[in-house]
Structures are given as structure tokens and as C-alpha cells.
Design a protein around this motif. Structure first.
Motif, PDB file in Angstrom:
ATOM      1  N   THR B  25     -11.092 -28.019  93.429  1.00 36.03           N
ATOM      2  CA  THR B  25     -10.758 -28.981  94.707  1.00 36.03           C
ATOM      3  C   THR B  25     -12.061 -29.051  95.547  1.00 36.03           C
ATOM      4  N   ARG B  26     -12.688 -27.738  95.823  1.00 38.90           N
ATOM      5  CA  ARG B  26     -13.618 -27.634  96.785  1.00 38.90           C
ATOM      6  C   ARG B  26     -15.157 -28.653  96.304  1.00 38.90           C
ATOM      7  N   ALA B  27     -15.002 -28.347  95.135  1.00 34.92           N
ATOM      8  CA  ALA B  27     -16.350 -29.103  94.384  1.00 34.92           C
ATOM      9  C   ALA B  27     -16.306 -30.585  94.592  1.00 34.92           C
ATOM     10  N   THR B  28     -15.116 -31.017  94.504  1.00 32.94           N
ATOM     11  CA  THR B  28     -14.765 -32.375  94.286  1.00 32.94           C
ATOM     12  C   THR B  28     -14.741 -33.050  95.708  1.00 32.94           C
ATOM     13  N   GLU B  29     -14.076 -32.341  96.548  1.00 34.08           N
ATOM     14  CA  GLU B  29     -13.961 -32.884  98.114  1.00 34.08           C
ATOM     15  C   GLU B  29     -15.181 -32.960  98.758  1.00 34.08           C
ATOM     16  N   THR B  30     -16.045 -31.794  98.503  1.00 38.57           N
ATOM     17  CA  THR B  30     -17.432 -31.642  99.182  1.00 38.57           C
ATOM     18  C   THR B  30     -18.433 -32.515  98.695  1.00 38.57           C
ATOM     19  N   SER B  31     -18.219 -33.019  97.290  1.00 35.36           N
ATOM     20  CA  SER B  31     -19.534 -33.647  96.679  1.00 35.36           C
ATOM     21  C   SER B  31     -18.984 -34.629  95.762  1.00 35.36           C
ATOM     22  N   VAL B  32     -18.355 -34.172  94.570  1.00 34.90           N
ATOM     23  CA  VAL B  32     -18.033 -35.283  93.531  1.00 34.90           C
ATOM     24  C   VAL B  32     -17.475 -36.514  94.006  1.00 34.90           C
ATOM     25  N   GLN B  33     -16.499 -36.637  94.766  1.00 33.68           N
ATOM     26  CA  GLN B  33     -15.845 -37.743  94.909  1.00 33.68           C
ATOM     27  C   GLN B  33     -16.705 -38.600  95.996  1.00 33.68           C
ATOM     28  N   HIS B  34     -17.857 -38.086  96.659  1.00 37.71           N
ATOM     29  CA  HIS B  34     -18.630 -39.005  97.144  1.00 37.71           C
ATOM     30  C   HIS B  34     -19.707 -39.610  96.557  1.00 37.71           C
ATOM     31  N   ALA B  35     -19.890 -39.272  95.100  1.00 37.40           N
ATOM     32  CA  ALA B  35     -20.883 -39.845  94.515  1.00 37.40           C
ATOM     33  C   ALA B  35     -20.590 -41.347  93.743  1.00 37.40           C
ATOM     34  N   PRO B  36     -22.021 -41.847  93.748  1.00 34.32           N
ATOM     35  CA  PRO B  36     -21.819 -43.422  93.362  1.00 34.32           C
ATOM     36  C   PRO B  36     -21.099 -43.375  91.931  1.00 34.32           C
ATOM     37  N   GLY B  37     -20.073 -44.502  91.859  1.00 36.35           N
ATOM     38  CA  GLY B  37     -19.636 -44.561  90.677  1.00 36.35           C
ATOM     39  C   GLY B  37     -18.098 -43.808  90.300  1.00 36.35           C
ATOM     40  N   PHE B  38     -17.724 -42.614  91.133  1.00 40.29           N
ATOM     41  CA  PHE B  38     -16.808 -42.045  91.198  1.00 40.29           C
ATOM     42  C   PHE B  38     -15.619 -42.953  91.562  1.00 40.29           C
ATOM     43  N   LEU B  39     -14.769 -43.120  90.663  1.00 45.44           N
ATOM     44  CA  LEU B  39     -13.458 -43.717  90.968  1.00 45.44           C
ATOM     45  C   LEU B  39     -12.168 -43.192  91.379  1.00 45.44           C
ATOM     46  N   SER B  40     -11.655 -41.963  90.515  1.00 48.04           N
ATOM     47  CA  SER B  40     -10.674 -41.500  90.917  1.00 48.04           C
ATOM     48  C   SER B  40     -10.435 -40.240  89.860  1.00 48.04           C
ATOM     49  N   ALA B  41      -9.904 -39.368  90.652  1.00 49.39           N
ATOM     50  CA  ALA B  41      -9.678 -37.911  89.771  1.00 49.39           C
ATOM     51  C   ALA B  41      -8.343 -37.369  89.803  1.00 49.39           C
ATOM     52  N   THR B  42      -7.701 -36.664  89.012  1.00 49.79           N
ATOM     53  CA  THR B  42      -6.488 -35.794  89.367  1.00 49.79           C
ATOM     54  C   THR B  42      -6.738 -34.437  88.683  1.00 49.79           C
ATOM     55  N   LEU B  43      -6.690 -33.472  89.494  1.00 53.46           N
ATOM     56  CA  LEU B  43      -6.399 -32.096  88.941  1.00 53.46           C
ATOM     57  C   LEU B  43      -5.108 -31.467  88.431  1.00 53.46           C
ATOM     58  N   HIS B  44      -5.142 -30.742  87.168  1.00 56.81           N
ATOM     59  CA  HIS B  44      -3.944 -30.645  86.663  1.00 56.81           C
ATOM     60  C   HIS B  44      -3.659 -28.906  86.514  1.00 56.81           C
ATOM     61  N   ARG B  45      -2.702 -28.358  86.931  1.00 57.09           N
ATOM     62  CA  ARG B  45      -2.571 -27.028  86.518  1.00 57.09           C
ATOM     63  C   ARG B  45      -1.593 -26.868  85.376  1.00 57.09           C
ATOM     64  N   SER B  46      -1.684 -26.180  84.331  1.00 63.75           N
ATOM     65  CA  SER B  46      -0.727 -25.887  83.433  1.00 63.75           C
ATOM     66  C   SER B  46       0.393 -25.183  83.868  1.00 63.75           C
ATOM     67  N   LEU B  47       1.499 -25.355  83.237  1.00 64.41           N
ATOM     68  CA  LEU B  47       2.784 -24.522  83.428  1.00 64.41           C
ATOM     69  C   LEU B  47       2.769 -23.171  83.199  1.00 64.41           C
ATOM     70  N   ASP B  48       2.012 -22.946  81.997  1.00 60.69           N
ATOM     71  CA  ASP B  48       1.914 -21.564  81.319  1.00 60.69           C
ATOM     72  C   ASP B  48       0.672 -20.534  82.213  1.00 60.69           C
ATOM     73  N   GLY B  49       0.098 -21.292  83.029  1.00 57.11           N
ATOM     74  CA  GLY B  49      -0.821 -20.632  83.820  1.00 57.11           C
ATOM     75  C   GLY B  49      -2.217 -20.471  83.201  1.00 57.11           C
ATOM     76  N   ALA B  50      -2.438 -20.999  82.112  1.00 55.20           N
ATOM     77  CA  ALA B  50      -3.749 -20.642  81.266  1.00 55.20           C
ATOM     78  C   ALA B  50      -4.687 -21.763  81.302  1.00 55.20           C
ATOM     79  N   LYS B  51      -4.411 -22.940  81.779  1.00 59.87           N
ATOM     80  CA  LYS B  51      -5.270 -24.007  81.852  1.00 59.87           C
ATOM     81  C   LYS B  51      -5.491 -24.736  83.055  1.00 59.87           C
ATOM     82  N   VAL B  52      -6.597 -25.416  83.498  1.00 60.45           N
ATOM     83  CA  VAL B  52      -6.567 -26.242  84.473  1.00 60.45           C
ATOM     84  C   VAL B  52      -7.484 -27.499  83.975  1.00 60.45           C
TER      85      VAL B  52
END
Lengths: 102, 102
Positions: B25-52
Motif C-alpha cells: 500500500t505504501r509503495a503504491t500510494e507514495t509512488s506507483v499510482q502517480h506514475a505515467p500510465g497507471f490506470l488503477s489497482a486493487t490489492l487483495h489478501r487471501s483468506l488463508d493468510g498465505a498470499k497477497v
């Protein structure tokens, strides 16, 4: 209640990627998308040819599990799993980010 | 031109899942989402805790690669990669399916 998100990554030989997209499309059109609780899905082909990923929203985990118990899509999925391996994931949304250009 | 879709699956110990969500979230908010050509993103947490998993739309592969060359998000991403492994994927949309209840 928030929907659950299924992100299922299939790994495939690039020569079989088009066939895998066809099989997953058939399974979805003939059966999955008519199941109770199905909200929407998008099927993606990787630019390197080596993956196909289904991103789907379901009303609940229970609805998704009930669909998995339905034998209708089984022939398509069985053929898919002869040419691909499958890494499933069930998620909730943690954060959404909109772009300045979106 | 169709956007490119990045589906990046991070595998993590369940005890570290919340920290990984924070770092991405920090990486996206501070930098990635301001980059030219960024359109949108969604970050997901797995219900079993083992993936993002980050699902992101970019205007082009070139825009995404240019962002990856930007050092601003590096500290967050470096810490993320100390607690997680990372399976990237670059895709185009093959098919979309809408549900009767969508």
C-alpha cells in the motif's frame, strides 16, 4: 457482505495457451456463470504465453464451493488440467487505488 | 490500445500478511499510482493468510517498465521481498463474463 475474489493462475506451455483459454471459456459460459452467487469474471492470457489467469467475483465462498461441486463443467476442466497446472486463491479486497488518468 | 494487466502474486507467511499489505500500500500510494500510465489497482489478501495479490491496469507495458525503473518505491518493495516471494504476470484480457446477478 463483501464479495469474495477468486484469482486462479494456470501455468501452461505457450503452444497450449489458446486451447486453455477456449476450455476455460467453455466451462464458464456453459456452467459457471449461471451458478447462484456468480457476479463476474475476467479471463486473462499472459503476454509470454505461459499463464492464463481467471479473476472472478462471487457473492460468498459457499456459493463458489457449491459451483465446484457441480459436475457440468467437469469435462472442460479435466481437459484443462491435462495441459495446465492450477494455483487457486480466494481473497478479499484489501485496498483500491485509482490513477490520476483513470 | 488495450491496457495491460499486471497480476502479481506474493506468497507470505500468514503472520506477515498484514505487514506485506501495508508495504505494498505504501509503495503504491507514495509512488506507483502517480506514475505515467497507471490506470488503477486493487490489492487483495487471501483468506488463508498465505498470499497477497496486486491486480493493476496500466496503459502500456512500457509505462509499467518505466515505473519499475523508478527508485522511489524501492525501500518498501525491498522490505516486502524480505518477507515474501513474488510471481509476476503481464496479461491482456481474453474474455469477460457477466453474471445474471451482477
Amino acid at each position: 457482505m463483501s464479495p469474495v475474489i477468486l484469482i486462479n493462475v494456470f501455468t501452461v506451455a505457450p503452444a497450449d495457451q489458446t486451447r486453455l483459454v477456449e476450455l476455460l471459456t467453455r466451462a464458464t459460459e456453459t456452467s459457471v456463470q449461471h451458478a447462484p452467487g456468480f457476479l463476474s469474471a475476467t479471463l486473462h492470457r499472459s503476454l509470454d504465453g505461459a499463464k492464463v489467469t481467471m479473476y472472478a467475483q462471487w457473492r460468498s465462498a459457499e456459493d463458489y464451493q457449491a459451483m465446484r461441486a457441480d459436475p457440468t463443467p467437469a469435462p472442460y476442466l479435466q481437459e484443462a488440467l491435462q495441459i495446465a497446472t492450477f494455483e487457486p486463491g480466494m481473497y478479499e479486497v484489501a485496498e483500491r487505488f485509482g490513477g490520476a488518468e483513470a
